[in-house]
Design a protein around this motif. Sequence first.
Motif, PDB file in Angstrom:
ATOM      1  N   GLY A 110       0.576  -1.220  -0.015  1.00  0.00           N
ATOM      2  CA  GLY A 110       0.102  -0.278   0.063  1.00  0.00           C
ATOM      3  C   GLY A 110       0.799   1.867  -0.128  1.00  0.00           C
ATOM      4  N   GLN A 111       0.321   2.178  -0.313  1.00  0.00           N
ATOM      5  CA  GLN A 111       0.945   3.723   0.119  1.00  0.00           C
ATOM      6  C   GLN A 111       1.807   3.944   0.992  1.00  0.00           C
ATOM      7  N   ASN A 112       1.713   3.394   2.825  1.00  0.00           N
ATOM      8  CA  ASN A 112       2.630   3.288   3.438  1.00  0.00           C
ATOM      9  C   ASN A 112       2.998   1.803   3.784  1.00  0.00           C
ATOM     10  N   PRO A 113       3.732   1.036   3.722  1.00  0.00           N
ATOM     11  CA  PRO A 113       4.149  -0.510   3.885  1.00  0.00           C
ATOM     12  C   PRO A 113       3.859  -0.283   4.895  1.00  0.00           C
ATOM     13  N   VAL A 114       4.529  -1.495   5.549  1.00  0.00           N
ATOM     14  CA  VAL A 114       4.973  -2.502   6.784  1.00  0.00           C
ATOM     15  C   VAL A 114       6.323  -2.601   6.397  1.00  0.00           C
ATOM     16  N   ASP A 115       7.476  -2.277   6.911  1.00  0.00           N
ATOM     17  CA  ASP A 115       9.127  -2.748   6.935  1.00  0.00           C
ATOM     18  C   ASP A 115       9.338  -3.967   7.657  1.00  0.00           C
ATOM     19  N   ASP A 130       4.971 -14.994  -4.200  1.00  0.00           N
ATOM     20  CA  ASP A 130       5.082 -13.550  -4.811  1.00  0.00           C
ATOM     21  C   ASP A 130       6.128 -12.709  -4.828  1.00  0.00           C
ATOM     22  N   ASN A 131       6.863 -12.619  -5.086  1.00  0.00           N
ATOM     23  CA  ASN A 131       8.814 -11.856  -4.315  1.00  0.00           C
ATOM     24  C   ASN A 131       8.033 -10.643  -3.996  1.00  0.00           C
ATOM     25  N   LEU A 132       7.404 -10.255  -2.350  1.00  0.00           N
ATOM     26  CA  LEU A 132       6.977  -9.676  -1.875  1.00  0.00           C
ATOM     27  C   LEU A 132       8.153  -9.457  -0.536  1.00  0.00           C
ATOM     28  N   LEU A 133       8.867 -10.516  -0.440  1.00  0.00           N
ATOM     29  CA  LEU A 133       9.330 -10.058   0.701  1.00  0.00           C
ATOM     30  C   LEU A 133      11.350  -9.384   0.419  1.00  0.00           C
ATOM     31  N   GLN A 134      12.544  -9.476   1.161  1.00  0.00           N
ATOM     32  CA  GLN A 134      13.869  -9.116   0.532  1.00  0.00           C
ATOM     33  C   GLN A 134      14.723 -10.310   1.167  1.00  0.00           C
ATOM     34  N   GLN A 135      14.845 -11.361   0.321  1.00  0.00           N
ATOM     35  CA  GLN A 135      15.480 -11.803   1.065  1.00  0.00           C
ATOM     36  C   GLN A 135      17.159 -11.702   1.680  1.00  0.00           C
ATOM     37  N   LEU A 136      17.230 -12.371   3.194  1.00  0.00           N
ATOM     38  CA  LEU A 136      18.013 -12.160   4.595  1.00  0.00           C
ATOM     39  C   LEU A 136      19.641 -12.672   4.221  1.00  0.00           C
ATOM     40  N   ASP A 137      20.078 -13.550   3.565  1.00  0.00           N
ATOM     41  CA  ASP A 137      21.216 -14.026   2.754  1.00  0.00           C
ATOM     42  C   ASP A 137      22.115 -12.885   3.064  1.00  0.00           C
ATOM     43  N   PRO A 138      22.351 -12.515   1.734  1.00  0.00           N
ATOM     44  CA  PRO A 138      23.387 -11.050   1.985  1.00  0.00           C
ATOM     45  C   PRO A 138      22.993 -10.862   2.706  1.00  0.00           C
ATOM     46  N   ASN A 369      10.227  -6.690   4.437  1.00  0.00           N
ATOM     47  CA  ASN A 369       9.062  -5.976   3.099  1.00  0.00           C
ATOM     48  C   ASN A 369       9.923  -5.894   2.300  1.00  0.00           C
ATOM     49  N   ALA A 370       9.720  -6.340   0.802  1.00  0.00           N
ATOM     50  CA  ALA A 370      10.795  -6.177  -0.442  1.00  0.00           C
ATOM     51  C   ALA A 370      10.451  -4.351  -0.747  1.00  0.00           C
ATOM     52  N   LYS A 371       9.569  -3.941  -0.087  1.00  0.00           N
ATOM     53  CA  LYS A 371       8.760  -2.333  -0.691  1.00  0.00           C
ATOM     54  C   LYS A 371       9.078  -1.821   1.354  1.00  0.00           C
ATOM     55  N   ALA A 372      10.467  -2.025   1.894  1.00  0.00           N
ATOM     56  CA  ALA A 372      10.155  -1.158   3.150  1.00  0.00           C
ATOM     57  C   ALA A 372      11.077  -0.185   3.025  1.00  0.00           C
ATOM     58  N   GLN A 373      10.151   1.425   3.480  1.00  0.00           N
ATOM     59  CA  GLN A 373      10.886   2.148   3.806  1.00  0.00           C
ATOM     60  C   GLN A 373      11.695   2.395   4.840  1.00  0.00           C
ATOM     61  N   PRO A 375      14.403  -0.832   5.120  1.00  0.00           N
ATOM     62  CA  PRO A 375      15.120  -1.428   5.535  1.00  0.00           C
ATOM     63  C   PRO A 375      16.257  -1.822   6.294  1.00  0.00           C
ATOM     64  N   ASP A 376      16.523  -0.582   6.293  1.00  0.00           N
ATOM     65  CA  ASP A 376      18.052  -0.579   7.411  1.00  0.00           C
ATOM     66  C   ASP A 376      17.872  -1.199   8.852  1.00  0.00           C
ATOM     67  N   ASP A 377      16.116  -0.574   9.755  1.00  0.00           N
ATOM     68  CA  ASP A 377      16.149  -0.342  11.174  1.00  0.00           C
ATOM     69  C   ASP A 377      15.632  -1.778  10.951  1.00  0.00           C
ATOM     70  N   ALA A 378      15.013  -2.157   9.750  1.00  0.00           N
ATOM     71  CA  ALA A 378      13.674  -3.185  10.280  1.00  0.00           C
ATOM     72  C   ALA A 378      14.610  -4.440   9.686  1.00  0.00           C
ATOM     73  N   TRP A 379      16.360  -4.823   8.900  1.00  0.00           N
ATOM     74  CA  TRP A 379      17.357  -6.213   9.581  1.00  0.00           C
ATOM     75  C   TRP A 379      18.115  -5.775  10.808  1.00  0.00           C
ATOM     76  N   GLU A 380      17.813  -4.230  10.689  1.00  0.00           N
ATOM     77  CA  GLU A 380      18.086  -4.177  12.912  1.00  0.00           C
ATOM     78  C   GLU A 380      17.725  -4.728  13.262  1.00  0.00           C
ATOM     79  N   PHE A 381      15.888  -4.609  13.636  1.00  0.00           N
ATOM     80  CA  PHE A 381      15.100  -4.974  14.162  1.00  0.00           C
ATOM     81  C   PHE A 381      15.126  -7.007  14.363  1.00  0.00           C
ATOM     82  N   ILE A 382      15.128  -7.047  13.228  1.00  0.00           N
ATOM     83  CA  ILE A 382      14.983  -8.816  13.213  1.00  0.00           C
ATOM     84  C   ILE A 382      16.690  -8.972  13.382  1.00  0.00           C
TER      85      ILE A 382
END
Length: 532
Positions: A110-115, A130-138, A369-373, A375-382
Amino acid sequence: MEKRVWMKRAAATTVALTMLVPLMAACSKGEKDSSTEKRVLRIGTLYGGKDNEPWFRQQYTDTFEFTHPNIELEIVGAINNDDSRFQTYDPNNQQKQPDVYEELKKMLTGQNPVDVVVVDYTQLKRLVQDNLLQQLDPLIAQDKFDLTDYVPTVLDGIKQVGDNNLYALTPTFSASALFYNKKLFQDAGVSVPTDGMFWPDIVDLARRVSKGEGKDRKYGLSFNRWPGSNGIYDVQNYASTLQLKTWDDKGEKMLVNTQGWADALTVVAGLYKDDIIPDSDDVQKMNENKEGGDAGIYNPVDNDWFLSGRVAMTISDFSYVNELTLAKDNASKIKNFTPVDWDVVTVPQHQQAAGIGGNIYYSQLMSINAKAQNPDDAWEFIKFTNSPELAKLKSRSQYELSSRKSFIKASESATPFNIAAFYSLKPIPPSATDMDKLYREKPGIWEATNAGNDAFNDVVKGNKTAKEALADWETKGNAVLEKLKANPNGGDGGGTIDVKPLAEASGEATSTDSAEATESTEATSTDAAVAR
């Protein structure tokens, strides 16, 4: 009194803060952003609402916010449970249930996607496809995030839905094992089960350990702790790793008339017929045989046939360890109760699916999310949520297992047991059929399983062979599926079908829900996690 309470709380707080110090230090070492600018991290969950959000924050985000003061977390639910919580069920005016996956997609695109998105195993597979997620291996390789301590079966299960790549991580999981009563085996002069056994071995042990008559009967096996519900469900549990299908992916054709179904039905029906597994008649007799003074009096262990010492082996998930421990600790309060001397081994395997176990639950799979606004903090959280430091802090949980082997431990109040049995086998691959969608679009499809229990009972009574009974189930089930084309809700509106009603909902449902219900009872005293 007040002073003692204050001292107790102060001690708990001191322990929590002491454990947080190394956690904060570990986080600060990897801190990449020293700015004071406030940032927003949006986390999407399947279900939102006034109950779910506080629980999620207390369980997963409070500590993160404490150690990352520059990051503000927003929790977004794909579906708000509050909207339907107090609705009155009306069979004549059924509202269409929201499509969980479609609501997830809206949240991600959506217009304000989750991270970050927190999903279950079924949704993870579709989101990856459906290619909606970012691969974590890299990201894992870039930050040298250490996964060597992760339970292999957890990583294998996640990779199964990602073409051998990681698109999610989970801090905890649960799984099933075969619980056995040492004393019943000793009394029968039979060797106890061991890890890695196949179903024919367990069936043989169950027959040999079954002893006695009437109310004194000791049964060899039960597929759950509360026997006597519905035989066809036991067939499905027995064959779970074989992934036998009841109907096709569109819910238009029955698929039960196969050799795989016949073999499974024959084995389980044989155990019922020979009184190796207790059935509903046995349960009724047990209730009737309660002595006069005990009739009608609630006994907290009576309905659990393993805990009450009537069944030698049963399959249950890790949370059952806590119940066994609690019963032992409170044995003096329970009339005529002797605690079970128990242990566990891996669930039985089928030769056709060697190395695969049953019912591994990934309750909190976290993805970017592949369209995370952000993504850096998203990876930090995970990273933070799956870190060894947080795993250590959370390791007191007795309802789920840590995904890191170093912090998996048996209950401190229980005798040591074979805890590795819960995570030594590979998980069952996810089903290709989207059962959630089928049940949503065809709520009456469960009626097609009704004739399954008739088929099971016919084989137990010797009225039909397994193949004859399954052919009959196929015919009656197809009649139901045909009626559902005109009326997906089933029932009278779909025409009268000569099929007896089930005692419970369809056996096609997974056991993930029960794991989540168990998880909701979890509470710890020194961290932010409290009961939902």
